[in-house]
Design an enzyme around this catalytic site. Structure first.
Site, PDB file in Angstrom:
ATOM      1  N   GLU A  72      10.384   0.945  10.573  1.00 58.52           N
ATOM      2  CA  GLU A  72      11.067   2.156   9.693  1.00 58.52           C
ATOM      3  C   GLU A  72      10.173   3.122   9.571  1.00 58.52           C
ATOM      4  O   GLU A  72       9.632   3.496   9.037  1.00 58.52           O
ATOM      5  CB  GLU A  72      12.106   1.514   8.694  1.00 58.52           C
ATOM      6  CG  GLU A  72      12.463   0.509   8.343  1.00 58.52           C
ATOM      7  CD  GLU A  72      13.752   0.398   8.231  1.00 58.52           C
ATOM      8  OE1 GLU A  72      14.617   1.334   8.821  1.00 58.52           O
ATOM      9  OE2 GLU A  72      14.253  -0.776   8.005  1.00 58.52           O
ATOM     10  N   LEU A  73      11.456   4.250  11.330  1.00 60.18           N
ATOM     11  CA  LEU A  73      10.063   4.759  11.530  1.00 60.18           C
ATOM     12  C   LEU A  73      11.290   6.348  11.027  1.00 60.18           C
ATOM     13  O   LEU A  73      11.703   6.073  10.737  1.00 60.18           O
ATOM     14  CB  LEU A  73       9.959   4.491  12.975  1.00 60.18           C
ATOM     15  CG  LEU A  73       9.285   3.591  13.358  1.00 60.18           C
ATOM     16  CD1 LEU A  73       8.964   2.946  14.900  1.00 60.18           C
ATOM     17  CD2 LEU A  73       7.927   3.504  11.821  1.00 60.18           C
TER      18      LEU A  73
ATOM     19  N   ALA B 156       1.552   5.575  -0.073  1.00 55.50           N
ATOM     20  CA  ALA B 156       1.547   6.318   0.412  1.00 55.50           C
ATOM     21  C   ALA B 156       0.374   7.266  -0.930  1.00 55.50           C
ATOM     22  O   ALA B 156       0.476   6.849  -1.669  1.00 55.50           O
ATOM     23  CB  ALA B 156       2.247   7.513  -0.110  1.00 55.50           C
TER      24      ALA B 156
ATOM     25  N   LYS C  43       1.030  -1.046  -0.137  1.00 50.22           N
ATOM     26  CA  LYS C  43      -0.104  -0.070  -0.050  1.00 50.22           C
ATOM     27  C   LYS C  43       0.830   1.362  -0.034  1.00 50.22           C
ATOM     28  O   LYS C  43       1.664   1.988   1.312  1.00 50.22           O
ATOM     29  CB  LYS C  43      -0.858  -0.142   1.020  1.00 50.22           C
ATOM     30  CG  LYS C  43      -2.095   0.946   1.122  1.00 50.22           C
ATOM     31  CD  LYS C  43      -2.163   2.400   2.161  1.00 50.22           C
ATOM     32  CE  LYS C  43      -1.204   3.277   2.249  1.00 50.22           C
ATOM     33  NZ  LYS C  43      -1.441   4.188   2.022  1.00 50.22           N
TER      34      LYS C  43
ATOM     35  N   GLU D 268      11.158  15.880  13.794  1.00 50.71           N
ATOM     36  CA  GLU D 268      11.530  16.302  12.198  1.00 50.71           C
ATOM     37  C   GLU D 268      11.158  17.320  11.287  1.00 50.71           C
ATOM     38  O   GLU D 268      10.399  17.536  11.341  1.00 50.71           O
ATOM     39  CB  GLU D 268      10.698  14.754  11.442  1.00 50.71           C
ATOM     40  CG  GLU D 268      12.197  13.677  11.930  1.00 50.71           C
ATOM     41  CD  GLU D 268      11.442  12.193  10.976  1.00 50.71           C
ATOM     42  OE1 GLU D 268      10.066  11.939  11.002  1.00 50.71           O
ATOM     43  OE2 GLU D 268      11.656  11.878  10.353  1.00 50.71           O
TER      44      GLU D 268
ATOM     45  N   CYS E 142      14.394  10.295   5.777  1.00 52.30           N
ATOM     46  CA  CYS E 142      14.578   9.795   7.824  1.00 52.30           C
ATOM     47  C   CYS E 142      15.542   9.646   8.047  1.00 52.30           C
ATOM     48  O   CYS E 142      15.623  10.147   9.521  1.00 52.30           O
ATOM     49  CB  CYS E 142      13.886   8.749   7.827  1.00 52.30           C
ATOM     50  SG  CYS E 142      14.811   7.564   6.135  1.00 52.30           S
TER      51      CYS E 142
HETATM   52  P1  NAP Z   1       3.441   8.115   7.065  1.00 49.98           P
HETATM   53  O1  NAP Z   1       1.897   9.894   7.925  1.00 49.98           O
HETATM   54  O2  NAP Z   1       3.563   7.389   8.870  1.00 49.98           O
HETATM   55  O3  NAP Z   1       2.619   7.666   6.316  1.00 49.98           O
HETATM   56  C1  NAP Z   1       3.219   6.697   6.128  1.00 49.98           C
HETATM   57  C2  NAP Z   1       2.292   5.655   5.571  1.00 49.98           C
HETATM   58  O4  NAP Z   1       1.662   5.336   6.695  1.00 49.98           O
HETATM   59  C3  NAP Z   1       1.820   5.783   4.304  1.00 49.98           C
HETATM   60  O5  NAP Z   1       1.231   5.236   2.859  1.00 49.98           O
HETATM   61  C4  NAP Z   1       0.209   6.681   5.100  1.00 49.98           C
HETATM   62  O6  NAP Z   1      -0.790   5.827   4.398  1.00 49.98           O
HETATM   63  C5  NAP Z   1      -0.244   5.288   5.838  1.00 49.98           C
HETATM   64  N1  NAP Z   1      -0.475   5.799   6.440  1.00 49.98           N
HETATM   65  C6  NAP Z   1      -1.080   6.852   7.012  1.00 49.98           C
HETATM   66  N2  NAP Z   1      -1.779   6.281   8.858  1.00 49.98           N
HETATM   67  C7  NAP Z   1      -1.829   5.096   8.550  1.00 49.98           C
HETATM   68  C8  NAP Z   1      -3.270   4.693   9.562  1.00 49.98           C
HETATM   69  N3  NAP Z   1      -3.704   4.759  10.215  1.00 49.98           N
HETATM   70  N4  NAP Z   1      -2.641   2.961   9.206  1.00 49.98           N
HETATM   71  C9  NAP Z   1      -2.272   2.331   8.341  1.00 49.98           C
HETATM   72  N5  NAP Z   1      -1.450   3.008   7.191  1.00 49.98           N
HETATM   73  C10 NAP Z   1      -1.053   5.077   7.468  1.00 49.98           C
HETATM   74  O7  NAP Z   1       4.478   9.095   6.876  1.00 49.98           O
HETATM   75  P2  NAP Z   1       4.836  10.001   5.815  1.00 49.98           P
HETATM   76  O8  NAP Z   1       5.020  11.280   5.567  1.00 49.98           O
HETATM   77  O9  NAP Z   1       4.264   9.256   4.780  1.00 49.98           O
HETATM   78  O10 NAP Z   1       6.224  10.032   5.484  1.00 49.98           O
HETATM   79  C11 NAP Z   1       7.697  10.257   6.827  1.00 49.98           C
HETATM   80  C12 NAP Z   1       8.182   9.891   7.533  1.00 49.98           C
HETATM   81  O11 NAP Z   1       8.367   7.707   7.057  1.00 49.98           O
HETATM   82  C13 NAP Z   1       9.053  10.130   8.452  1.00 49.98           C
HETATM   83  O12 NAP Z   1       8.658  10.077   9.801  1.00 49.98           O
HETATM   84  C14 NAP Z   1      10.245   9.434   7.793  1.00 49.98           C
HETATM   85  O13 NAP Z   1      11.356   9.626   8.786  1.00 49.98           O
HETATM   86  C15 NAP Z   1      10.079   8.263   7.692  1.00 49.98           C
HETATM   87  N6  NAP Z   1      10.769   7.765   6.774  1.00 49.98           N
HETATM   88  C16 NAP Z   1      11.284   6.724   7.548  1.00 49.98           C
HETATM   89  C17 NAP Z   1      12.877   5.027   6.702  1.00 49.98           C
HETATM   90  C18 NAP Z   1      13.008   4.906   7.532  1.00 49.98           C
HETATM   91  O14 NAP Z   1      14.034   4.105   7.256  1.00 49.98           O
HETATM   92  N7  NAP Z   1      13.233   4.572   8.466  1.00 49.98           N
HETATM   93  C19 NAP Z   1      12.406   5.809   5.470  1.00 49.98           C
HETATM   94  C20 NAP Z   1      11.818   6.527   4.838  1.00 49.98           C
HETATM   95  C21 NAP Z   1      10.803   7.510   5.601  1.00 49.98           C
HETATM   96  P3  NAP Z   1      -1.032   7.999   3.055  1.00 49.98           P
HETATM   97  O15 NAP Z   1      -0.485   8.240   2.990  1.00 49.98           O
HETATM   98  O16 NAP Z   1      -2.478   7.448   2.072  1.00 49.98           O
HETATM   99  O17 NAP Z   1      -1.898   8.594   4.595  1.00 49.98           O
END
Ligand code: NAP
Length: 486
Positions: free
Chosen positions: A258-259, A184, A182, A389, A292
């Site tokens: 991976e947060l 984004a 799934k 962040e 991230c």
């Molecule tokens: P996010 O808001 O957590 O969303 C990530 C994914 O989760 C998206 O596909 C989103 O779908 C989905 N999602 C959101 N709410 C959900 C729920 N309640 N249940 C199931 N899925 C849900 O993060 P983001 O804004 O896309 O990405 C940025 C974040 O990712 C940052 O915190 C960054 O540090 C982190 N990141 C971490 C790594 C790593 O390797 N540690 C790598 C890259 C990014 P929707 O798009 O439909 O909301």
């Protein structure tokens, strides 16, 4: 140049489930925007729970045959995917830029990085081994047998639309697992294109399913509640990660998380400043700071603070901002309006608390979600941007006078993903390597992502590793077999 959308035919802007490309059962669609213009570039299917479970049906049905497919055959399909991505790199890169906003050069880098996961795990697929040993007291033998964990659910973020999925799909397929991704909602097109490429190279139906939806919460929780799902791998924010960990607990699912991160980049007075400046520019500005592992806090030792800051500010100020598809652009659009507003508020908060803006700091008027490269100095420890962040092109610089002081500050965060240290003193570097609570550390390097290295965090930055030899183990269970042999 032709429209980047031409590479993804309308029939492939739909759900990839089993052997079909299909509309959502409800017929619903949602719009995908170009963040640089705010204009709609495509409509894609908006799956609901019924569609999500149909994808799980397909992944479950395909599981036994894929697990039994000879590793060499699985490996060859991954190699074919790698080659196809390399050959179509420009098309994939332009699609990434269009839906995500990063400059084309960055998107090309992402394609090279993402494709490498397929090559790396093609090589790992044929090296999955168990063990045979004699029980210490004798009398029987111990056999360990690695087995694919089963159908996997992947939830990926928008910041690397290809690579974050590739990091999961490649090792899962290498291990013999089937997948449902799934992506984004803001960047679903690249993942659909990857699924199309994998169909074209001959990956069997049901092995790679892609479900695009605006209803992530409902669809993902239904998948996690179904006992056929055996693994969740999530990349995204710590906040959503916590929610998914709770849901995964009900079925005691294997998880890889991976947060978020809050990387400190530390420049010591003995550093080679040219190296430190290059490293800081990459660690801060790769992917427009929407990474991230982006340097979120830059600590500079007092004797070199002035020189480093002046040279860094000059380089940041020289970057050009614009549409990622235009020539010569260094800094593209941020993902959305909320992101620009958040960054603007973080800058205003730091300034209210006494920080000074050296470069940037003013959001431009006009369409698109832009924010200029920004450098702040005299940023106090209670500024919110040192805890949150930033996820954008903003660099707070803070001075330090002792290693103990900067180590304590760097570790004063719930995150523990990455860090960076610049020094010519090996012992000093190693003391930081041992003392910093991070899963990854760059020593005199701002670029650390590598498919052959274990990527992952500690503390609230996550659980598990992606890439490297460790990456495939996330998709393998181990059965222990006791064999009587007196
Ligand atoms: P996010 O808001 O957590 O969303 C990530 C994914 O989760 C998206 O596909 C989103 O779908 C989905 N999602 C959101 N709410 C959900 C729920 N309640 N249940 C199931 N899925 C849900 O993060 P983001 O804004 O896309 O990405 C940025 C974040 O990712 C940052 O915190 C960054 O540090 C982190 N990141 C971490 C790594 C790593 O390797 N540690 C790598 C890259 C990014 P929707 O798009 O439909 O909301």
């Amino acid at each position: 140049m032709s429209d980047p959308m031409n590479v993804l035919a309308p029939e492939h802007r739909r759900l990839r489930i089993g052997d079909a490309w299909r509309d959502a059962a409800s017929g619903a669609t949602f719009a995908v925007e170009d963040p640089a213009t705010g204009k709609t570039i495509a409509e894609v299917a908006d799956a609901d729970v019924v569609d999500g479970l149909a994808a799980l049906d397909a992944a479950s049905t395909a599981m036994a045959e894929w697990a039994a497919t000879p590793p060499r055959k699985r490996s060859e399909l991954l190699t074919a995917t790698y080659r196809a991505l390399a050959e179509r790199s420009e098309e994939v890169a332009r699609l990434i830029t269009l839906e995500m906003g990063k400059p084309l050069a960055e998107a090309r880098g992402e394609v090279a990085y993402g494709a490498e996961f397929f090559r790396w795990f093609a090589e790992e697929a044929v090296r999955v081994e168990g063990r045979y040993s004699t029980a210490p007291a004798g009398g029987y033998r111990i056999l360990t047998v690695p087995k694919p964990v089963g159908p996997c659910v992947f939830v990926t973020p928008w910041n690397f639309p290809l690579a974050m999925g590739a990091r999961k799909i490649a090792p899962a397929l290498a291990a013999g697992c089937t997948t449902i991704t799934k992506p984004a909602a803001q960047t679903p097109l690249t993942m659909l294109f990857l699924a199309r490429i994998m169909e074209e190279v001959g990956v069997p139906p049901g092995v790679v399913n892609v479900v695009t939806t605006k209803r992530a919460g409902e669809v993902v929780s239904a998948l996690l509640a179904d006992s056929r799902t055996r693994k969740l791998s999530f990349t995204g924010s710590t906040e959503v990660g916590r929610v998914l960990l709770r849901q995964a607990a009900d079925n005691v699912l294997r998880t890889s998380m991976e947060l978020g991160g809050n990387a400190a980049l530390i420049v010591c007075a003995d550093a080679d400043l040219d190296v430190a400046l290059d490293g800081a520019m990459v660690a801060k500005m790769r992917n427009i700071g929407e990474s991230c592992i982006a340097a979120n806090r830059i600590y500079v030792e007092e004797p070199v603070r002035e020189e480093f800051t002046a040279r860094f500010a000059e380089r940041m100020g020289a970057l050009s901002v614009g549409h990622g598809l235009d020539d010569g652009v260094d800094v593209g659009a941020l993902i959305d309006e909320a992101s620009v507003t958040k960054i603007d508020e973080l800058v205003a908060d730091a300034v209210d608390r006494g920080a000074r803006v050296l470069v940037g700091g003013e959001r431009p008027d006009g369409p698109g979600h832009f924010y200029p490269p920004t450098v702040l100095v005299d940023v106090p420890e209670d500024a919110r941007m040192l805890e949150a962040e930033i996820f954008g092109p903003v660099a707070p610089i803070i001075s330090f006078t002792s290693d103990d002081e900067v180590m304590a500050k760097a570790n004063n965060t719930e995150h523990g993903l990455a860090g960076y240290i610049f020094t010519r003193d090996l012992q000093r570097a190693l003391r930081f390597a041992e003392g910093l609570d991070t899963g990854m550390l760059g020593i005199n390097r701002g670029l650390i992502s590598d498919p052959s290295a274990p990527f992952g965090g500690v503390k609230q930055s996550g659980i598990g590793k992606e890439g490297s030899h460790e990456g495939i183990r996330e998709y393998l269970d181990l059965t222990y077999v006791a064999i009587d042999l007196p």
